[in-house]
Design a protein around this motif. Sequence first.
Motif, PDB file in Angstrom:
ATOM      1  N   PHE A 219     -42.831 -38.748  -1.991  1.00 35.87           N
ATOM      2  CA  PHE A 219     -41.504 -38.362  -1.527  1.00 35.87           C
ATOM      3  C   PHE A 219     -41.446 -38.455  -0.016  1.00 35.87           C
ATOM      4  CE2 PHE A 219     -41.804 -35.803  -5.530  1.00 35.87           C
ATOM      5  CZ  PHE A 219     -40.797 -36.470  -6.220  1.00 35.87           C
ATOM      6  N   SER A 220     -40.361 -39.048   0.477  1.00 32.47           N
ATOM      7  CA  SER A 220     -40.149 -39.094   1.925  1.00 32.47           C
ATOM      8  C   SER A 220     -39.668 -37.736   2.406  1.00 32.47           C
ATOM      9  CB  SER A 220     -39.108 -40.166   2.261  1.00 32.47           C
ATOM     10  OG  SER A 220     -37.819 -39.752   1.819  1.00 32.47           O
ATOM     11  N   ALA A 221     -39.443 -37.626   3.720  1.00 36.77           N
ATOM     12  CA  ALA A 221     -38.953 -36.368   4.304  1.00 36.77           C
ATOM     13  C   ALA A 221     -37.546 -36.039   3.842  1.00 36.77           C
ATOM     14  CB  ALA A 221     -39.000 -36.464   5.829  1.00 36.77           C
ATOM     15  N   ASP A 222     -36.893 -36.999   3.140  1.00 33.63           N
ATOM     16  CA  ASP A 222     -35.542 -36.751   2.637  1.00 33.63           C
ATOM     17  C   ASP A 222     -35.529 -35.773   1.470  1.00 33.63           C
ATOM     18  OD1 ASP A 222     -34.708 -38.570   4.487  1.00 33.63           O
ATOM     19  OD2 ASP A 222     -34.289 -40.181   3.053  1.00 33.63           O
ATOM     20  N   TRP A 223     -36.695 -35.489   0.897  1.00 32.95           N
ATOM     21  CA  TRP A 223     -36.748 -34.653  -0.301  1.00 32.95           C
ATOM     22  C   TRP A 223     -37.570 -33.394  -0.058  1.00 32.95           C
ATOM     23  CZ3 TRP A 223     -33.798 -35.776  -4.469  1.00 32.95           C
ATOM     24  CH2 TRP A 223     -33.252 -37.056  -4.528  1.00 32.95           C
ATOM     25  N   THR A 224     -37.096 -32.320  -0.666  1.00 30.94           N
ATOM     26  CA  THR A 224     -37.802 -31.042  -0.605  1.00 30.94           C
ATOM     27  C   THR A 224     -38.276 -30.676  -2.000  1.00 30.94           C
ATOM     28  OG1 THR A 224     -36.444 -30.271   1.233  1.00 30.94           O
ATOM     29  CG2 THR A 224     -37.619 -28.589  -0.040  1.00 30.94           C
ATOM     30  N   VAL A 225     -39.556 -30.414  -2.131  1.00 31.96           N
ATOM     31  CA  VAL A 225     -40.131 -29.992  -3.404  1.00 31.96           C
ATOM     32  C   VAL A 225     -40.374 -28.490  -3.338  1.00 31.96           C
ATOM     33  CG1 VAL A 225     -42.107 -30.192  -4.945  1.00 31.96           C
ATOM     34  CG2 VAL A 225     -41.203 -32.231  -3.813  1.00 31.96           C
ATOM     35  N   LYS A 226     -39.747 -27.750  -4.251  1.00 33.11           N
ATOM     36  CA  LYS A 226     -39.874 -26.294  -4.276  1.00 33.11           C
ATOM     37  C   LYS A 226     -40.483 -25.859  -5.604  1.00 33.11           C
ATOM     38  CE  LYS A 226     -38.265 -24.531  -0.398  1.00 33.11           C
ATOM     39  NZ  LYS A 226     -39.050 -23.587   0.428  1.00 33.11           N
ATOM     40  N   ASN A 227     -41.616 -25.177  -5.511  1.00 35.16           N
ATOM     41  CA  ASN A 227     -42.299 -24.666  -6.689  1.00 35.16           C
ATOM     42  C   ASN A 227     -42.026 -23.167  -6.797  1.00 35.16           C
ATOM     43  OD1 ASN A 227     -45.363 -23.382  -7.471  1.00 35.16           O
ATOM     44  ND2 ASN A 227     -44.375 -24.740  -8.932  1.00 35.16           N
ATOM     45  N   VAL A 228     -41.305 -22.764  -7.840  1.00 31.10           N
ATOM     46  CA  VAL A 228     -40.978 -21.349  -8.050  1.00 31.10           C
ATOM     47  C   VAL A 228     -41.966 -20.706  -9.008  1.00 31.10           C
ATOM     48  CG1 VAL A 228     -39.215 -19.732  -8.874  1.00 31.10           C
ATOM     49  CG2 VAL A 228     -38.544 -21.783  -7.581  1.00 31.10           C
ATOM     50  N   ALA A 229     -42.365 -21.410 -10.044  1.00 32.16           N
ATOM     51  CA  ALA A 229     -43.309 -20.863 -11.027  1.00 32.16           C
ATOM     52  C   ALA A 229     -44.108 -22.007 -11.636  1.00 32.16           C
ATOM     53  CB  ALA A 229     -42.565 -20.100 -12.116  1.00 32.16           C
TER      54      ALA A 229
ATOM     55  N   TRP B 295     -38.079 -27.371  -8.366  1.00 32.50           N
ATOM     56  CA  TRP B 295     -36.869 -27.989  -7.845  1.00 32.50           C
ATOM     57  C   TRP B 295     -37.232 -29.216  -7.001  1.00 32.50           C
ATOM     58  CZ3 TRP B 295     -31.785 -25.680  -8.070  1.00 32.50           C
ATOM     59  CH2 TRP B 295     -31.738 -24.459  -8.757  1.00 32.50           C
ATOM     60  N   LEU B 296     -36.413 -30.257  -7.160  1.00 36.82           N
ATOM     61  CA  LEU B 296     -36.482 -31.433  -6.296  1.00 36.82           C
ATOM     62  C   LEU B 296     -35.115 -31.565  -5.633  1.00 36.82           C
ATOM     63  CD1 LEU B 296     -38.018 -33.963  -5.294  1.00 36.82           C
ATOM     64  CD2 LEU B 296     -37.050 -35.203  -7.258  1.00 36.82           C
ATOM     65  N   ILE B 297     -35.081 -31.373  -4.312  1.00 37.84           N
ATOM     66  CA  ILE B 297     -33.808 -31.224  -3.598  1.00 37.84           C
ATOM     67  C   ILE B 297     -33.671 -32.331  -2.554  1.00 37.84           C
ATOM     68  CG2 ILE B 297     -32.377 -29.641  -2.237  1.00 37.84           C
ATOM     69  CD1 ILE B 297     -34.227 -27.363  -3.339  1.00 37.84           C
TER      70      ILE B 297
ATOM     71  N   ARG C 170     -26.038 -31.554  -0.837  1.00 38.21           N
ATOM     72  CA  ARG C 170     -27.390 -31.803  -1.338  1.00 38.21           C
ATOM     73  C   ARG C 170     -27.345 -31.802  -2.867  1.00 38.21           C
ATOM     74  NH1 ARG C 170     -31.760 -30.437   2.434  1.00 38.21           N
ATOM     75  NH2 ARG C 170     -30.890 -29.577   4.357  1.00 38.21           N
ATOM     76  N   ILE C 171     -28.155 -32.647  -3.475  1.00 36.18           N
ATOM     77  CA  ILE C 171     -28.287 -32.701  -4.932  1.00 36.18           C
ATOM     78  C   ILE C 171     -29.679 -32.199  -5.297  1.00 36.18           C
ATOM     79  CG2 ILE C 171     -28.150 -34.148  -6.989  1.00 36.18           C
ATOM     80  CD1 ILE C 171     -25.524 -33.926  -5.417  1.00 36.18           C
ATOM     81  N   ALA C 172     -29.756 -31.388  -6.342  1.00 40.65           N
ATOM     82  CA  ALA C 172     -31.042 -30.825  -6.755  1.00 40.65           C
ATOM     83  C   ALA C 172     -31.261 -31.032  -8.244  1.00 40.65           C
ATOM     84  CB  ALA C 172     -31.103 -29.351  -6.422  1.00 40.65           C
ATOM     85  N   PHE C 173     -32.513 -31.314  -8.600  1.00 43.43           N
ATOM     86  CA  PHE C 173     -32.933 -31.415  -9.993  1.00 43.43           C
ATOM     87  C   PHE C 173     -33.829 -30.220 -10.299  1.00 43.43           C
ATOM     88  CE2 PHE C 173     -32.152 -35.716  -8.498  1.00 43.43           C
ATOM     89  CZ  PHE C 173     -31.316 -36.215  -9.489  1.00 43.43           C
ATOM     90  N   LYS C 174     -33.393 -29.393 -11.255  1.00 40.42           N
ATOM     91  CA  LYS C 174     -34.150 -28.187 -11.621  1.00 40.42           C
ATOM     92  C   LYS C 174     -34.849 -28.406 -12.955  1.00 40.42           C
ATOM     93  CE  LYS C 174     -33.677 -23.251 -12.672  1.00 40.42           C
ATOM     94  NZ  LYS C 174     -32.715 -22.139 -12.906  1.00 40.42           N
ATOM     95  N   TYR C 175     -36.176 -28.275 -12.926  1.00 40.53           N
ATOM     96  CA  TYR C 175     -36.992 -28.436 -14.123  1.00 40.53           C
ATOM     97  C   TYR C 175     -37.512 -27.077 -14.556  1.00 40.53           C
ATOM     98  CZ  TYR C 175     -40.923 -29.613 -17.176  1.00 40.53           C
ATOM     99  OH  TYR C 175     -41.790 -29.689 -18.232  1.00 40.53           O
ATOM    100  N   THR C 176     -37.433 -26.785 -15.856  1.00 43.17           N
ATOM    101  CA  THR C 176     -38.028 -25.560 -16.393  1.00 43.17           C
ATOM    102  C   THR C 176     -38.785 -25.880 -17.675  1.00 43.17           C
ATOM    103  OG1 THR C 176     -35.998 -25.034 -17.611  1.00 43.17           O
ATOM    104  CG2 THR C 176     -36.273 -24.030 -15.428  1.00 43.17           C
TER     105      THR C 176
END
Length: 718
Positions: free
Chosen positions: A567-577, A613-615, A693-699
């Motif tokens: 992922f380039s700097a254009d994307w933020t990867v957020k790990n919640v659980a 999350w992939l934002i 911003r567009i986000a993809f939420k995976y659970t």
Amino acid sequence: MKKYNSILKYMFVAAASLFVTTGCVHDDKYDQPNLDGYDCADKNGIVMPFADVKAKFQNATYVFPEDKTPNDESDDLYMVGYVSSTDETGNIYKTIYIQDALQNPTHGFTVSVDAVSTYTRYPQGSKVYIKLNGLAVGAYGSLVQLGMKTGAETSATAVSRIPEKMVAQHIFRSCTTRGNIVPKIMKLADMVPANDQYFGCLIQVDDVEFDARALCTTYAPNGVTVDKTIGEGWTGTKYAKTAVVRNSGFASFANQLLPSGNGKFVGIYSKFQSGNTTTYQLYVNKAEDLDMKKFPRLDGLTEGPCDFNPSSLTAKTVADIKQLAAGTTNWVQITGDYYLKAQVVANDETGNLYKYVYVEDATGGIRVNMNKTNLYLDSRFRLGKDVNIKLKNVYVRNVNGEVQIGALFNNNTQFGQIEEVEMYKYFFDTNTASRPVVPTEKTISQLTAADVGRWIKIKDVQFVDGDLGRTLTDGNAVTSRTLQDCTGNTVVLRTSGQASFGTVKPGAYEVKGGKGDVYAILSVFNGTYQLWITKLANIDFDAPRCDGSVYTPIPVVYSDDFAAGGFSADWTVKNVAGPQVWQTSNQGNGTNYYAMMNGNAGGAGNNIVNEDWLISKAVSLVGKAKAAVSFTTDVRYSGNALQVYATDNYTGDPATTTWTLLPATLDTNSNAFGDWVGSGNINLSAFLGKNVRIAFKYTSTTAAAATWEVDDFKIKAQ
């Protein structure tokens, strides 16, 4: 002068033999090559046996040392053999096959050259000296061969072709009179690893025949290389042993029918290995080398099946055939000695039709089902060709409103396709040139049941507003889009994701937003008319729409197909659980990367609770009048659906951010990878004038963890 005298003697004998032959000459039979002007030479270097040369290859390319004394050939390395092949018919391409004796050879070899028409310099039976210095021994498909190491090879075991300008520096024709190669007698049962030393030899196999799938077909379609199968030893239901005959569509005999009887096959022995599967192959030098005319065949066929005699049959029309199925939903077998002559008006060349063609005569069109792919390569089913169809013993059935020709399967309990091994019984080439396919012109409101199966043209139609911005297909299955005329009448357009213009990674074709004419086969399903195109140009809509507007696709202002991996700097990867996080992968796609998230730790029972999350970065929609986001998804295994959100005030924490759930179309086939589905253009009008911003939420849960993949991300605005 001695060598020239031998050449002149050879030429005289060759000319004399031609003079006394009969006047019947096949297209693939040529005069003997004229060797005037070609040098010959007999070398005195160090001769390496074929086996020793092959042994130099040990799972890595071996390069022979360069010649350090160019003016002294006594220390040069040579292979000495006899040319077993000829490329005069074009079936063998840029390859010279040699063997170590004119008859009863103990070894053969494959020499890869970047040259054509080598038969004029090295005709079959010529004794040749191959200077090994500077050449390399490698393998292609596990077949050991001689070539050069240039650095352009795709693997450490491969070799490149010997450049044309260097062929004469490495391969020398002896001045001795050309000999006669006597084919080595083998059986297909002898094609086992213990006999691999004969690859490259000319062999003869007796009492063989082409299998039923090949009957009444040509050696190869124009410009396409295909495999045909020969067999020996009939066990009652199949051949005891088979091998592949590989034919080039560039061969001079490509358009000739394969021999349909039993008998003698003469060709070059070879193989190709892919993984753990070894395919033994044979190459035909010349069609007249095959003497396969005996009947009965091993499979019991008592006479040549490819002649069509209409005088003993009664002609029927498409309308006649359709009438047989009128008033019933069950299948009906045709028992009379009938035939249909009709034109092929649609085939499977682009993959939108699958295992069937449509034929048409003056009374109508009908679908013909066959259990074979790439029917368009068969000369009988080329677009515009007339084909004769023997109807006795085939079946017709009304399938959801459309009458079709086919056969029964599953112990005669289901209606479907005519098997490939049975096709020779029913389909006969008229040996006439293709004719233009003329469509029947209709309006949507004029369509009737009599038009079903016809190639039709409907003028001045467009995709409905709801389809604008969408791709022609979603995923690999069949997708419906809707066409309308300028009075509001509509008809369904059906397109397969497997078509060449279907969902092909990366991306797919977006529907044209203008107006135009559609050319298609008319089908019907339970009372609903459907159109099936055969190429993308059949719906080339470039005129203004019915209301006079000119549709312009929304320009892309930001896109990412993750092609570089990571992922380039254009994307933020957020790990919640959970321990897993969003990443990129190219598994099953070569160099094509995509975003991927999977909450399974490996194997059944290893599902883990995840929230990830992939934002995307913020994309400005300031000054824009309309905007949309689109992407493709692929899902495998059961689990929660992917969620797609948008926001204009990301706080850095998904939990404290206000999100808007977007109504995205997602892949729903969790049983397989690879069926990518387009989301369509998802409206972002709520975010006009803002930074979105567009986000993809995976659970995932301990009960289920799907694998979700995302690609072809685009934000569009204008």
